[in-house]
Write a protein that holds these residues in place. Structure first.
Motif, short mmCIF file in Angstrom:
data_model
loop_
_atom_site.label_atom_id
_atom_site.label_comp_id
_atom_site.label_asym_id
_atom_site.label_seq_id
_atom_site.Cartn_x
_atom_site.Cartn_y
_atom_site.Cartn_z
N SER A 1 56.56 53.86 19.31
CA SER A 1 57.22 55.12 19.60
C SER A 1 56.33 56.02 20.47
CB SER A 1 57.58 55.84 18.30
OG SER A 1 58.22 57.06 18.55
N MET A 2 55.07 56.10 20.13
CA MET A 2 54.14 56.92 20.91
C MET A 2 53.92 56.36 22.32
SD MET A 2 53.26 59.55 19.28
CE MET A 2 53.59 60.11 17.64
N LEU A 3 53.83 55.04 22.42
CA LEU A 3 53.67 54.44 23.74
C LEU A 3 54.89 54.73 24.62
CD1 LEU A 3 52.09 50.98 22.83
CD2 LEU A 3 50.99 52.87 24.04
N GLY A 4 56.07 54.63 24.03
CA GLY A 4 57.30 54.92 24.78
C GLY A 4 57.37 56.38 25.19
N LEU A 5 57.00 57.28 24.29
CA LEU A 5 56.99 58.70 24.63
C LEU A 5 56.01 58.97 25.77
CD1 LEU A 5 57.82 61.64 24.08
CD2 LEU A 5 56.04 61.70 22.30
N ALA A 6 54.84 58.39 25.69
CA ALA A 6 53.84 58.57 26.74
C ALA A 6 54.35 58.03 28.07
CB ALA A 6 52.53 57.88 26.35
N TYR A 7 55.01 56.88 28.05
CA TYR A 7 55.57 56.30 29.27
C TYR A 7 56.62 57.24 29.87
CZ TYR A 7 58.21 53.22 32.33
OH TYR A 7 58.86 52.68 33.41
N ALA A 8 57.51 57.74 29.04
CA ALA A 8 58.58 58.61 29.52
C ALA A 8 58.01 59.90 30.11
CB ALA A 8 59.56 58.92 28.39
N MET A 9 56.92 60.39 29.54
CA MET A 9 56.32 61.64 30.01
C MET A 9 55.66 61.49 31.37
SD MET A 9 54.66 63.44 26.70
CE MET A 9 55.64 64.30 25.49
N ARG A 10 55.53 60.28 31.86
CA ARG A 10 55.00 60.11 33.22
C ARG A 10 55.99 60.62 34.25
NH1 ARG A 10 52.89 53.98 33.25
NH2 ARG A 10 54.72 53.93 34.55
N GLU A 11 57.29 60.58 33.94
CA GLU A 11 58.31 61.03 34.89
C GLU A 11 59.09 62.25 34.41
OE1 GLU A 11 60.91 57.91 36.13
OE2 GLU A 11 59.27 56.57 36.65
N LEU A 12 59.14 62.48 33.12
CA LEU A 12 59.91 63.60 32.57
C LEU A 12 58.98 64.73 32.17
CD1 LEU A 12 62.30 61.52 30.29
CD2 LEU A 12 62.77 62.42 32.58
N PRO A 13 59.46 65.98 32.25
CA PRO A 13 58.63 67.10 31.80
C PRO A 13 58.28 66.95 30.32
CG PRO A 13 60.60 67.88 32.96
CD PRO A 13 60.77 66.40 32.76
N VAL A 14 57.07 67.34 29.97
CA VAL A 14 56.57 67.18 28.61
C VAL A 14 57.49 67.86 27.60
CG1 VAL A 14 54.68 67.78 27.05
CG2 VAL A 14 54.18 66.90 29.33
N GLY A 15 57.87 69.10 27.85
CA GLY A 15 58.70 69.84 26.90
C GLY A 15 60.05 69.19 26.68
N THR A 16 60.69 68.76 27.75
CA THR A 16 61.99 68.11 27.63
C THR A 16 61.86 66.78 26.90
OG1 THR A 16 62.79 69.16 29.66
CG2 THR A 16 63.93 67.15 28.95
N ALA A 17 60.89 65.97 27.31
CA ALA A 17 60.71 64.66 26.69
C ALA A 17 60.43 64.79 25.20
CB ALA A 17 59.58 63.89 27.38
N TYR A 18 59.55 65.71 24.84
CA TYR A 18 59.20 65.87 23.44
C TYR A 18 60.38 66.37 22.62
CZ TYR A 18 56.75 67.16 19.21
OH TYR A 18 56.37 67.28 17.92
N ALA A 19 61.10 67.34 23.14
CA ALA A 19 62.25 67.89 22.43
C ALA A 19 63.33 66.83 22.22
CB ALA A 19 62.83 69.08 23.19
#
Length: 104
Positions: free
Chosen positions: A42-60
């Motif tokens: 889950s954390m690896l996927g979140l980190a991957y997504a945050m490479r292209e998506l804004p941190v706040g949006t991705a985390y929310a």
């Protein structure tokens, strides 16, 4: 691709949160192992997504998906009660997550 990975990571958040609850303080092996594996993925996927998506949006979005699915799993398994208010509030979270996706 980042959105798909983010959604799958949100699903894995619900998996690890549920497994954590069922591990009984890490005294049960299988739920503890499921927790650890799902947490890392889950954390690896979140980190991957945050490479292209804004941190706040991705985390929310990640937290919203995980939270709604965790409650849904608890309701489906009988560990938590269901009520109209609870369903309405969960629908609100889903609506907010969808709104964040539409704004991006």
């Amino acid at each position: 691709m980042s959105w798909l990975v983010l959604v799958l990571s949100g699903v894995l958040e619900a998996v690890w949160a549920t497994a954590l609850g069922r591990s009984e303080g890490f005294t049960r092996l299988t739920p503890s192992l499921v927790f650890a594996g799902a947490l890392v993925l889950s954390m690896l996927g979140l980190a991957y997504a945050m490479r292209e998506l804004p941190v706040g949006t991705a985390y929310a979005v990640w937290v919203g998906i995980g939270a709604v699915l965790t409650v849904a799993i608890a309701i489906a398994s009988g560990e938590e009660s269901v009520s109209a208010v609870k369903v309405l509030l969960l629908a609100g979270i889903v609506g907010c997550v969808l709104g964040l996706k539409l704004l991006h």
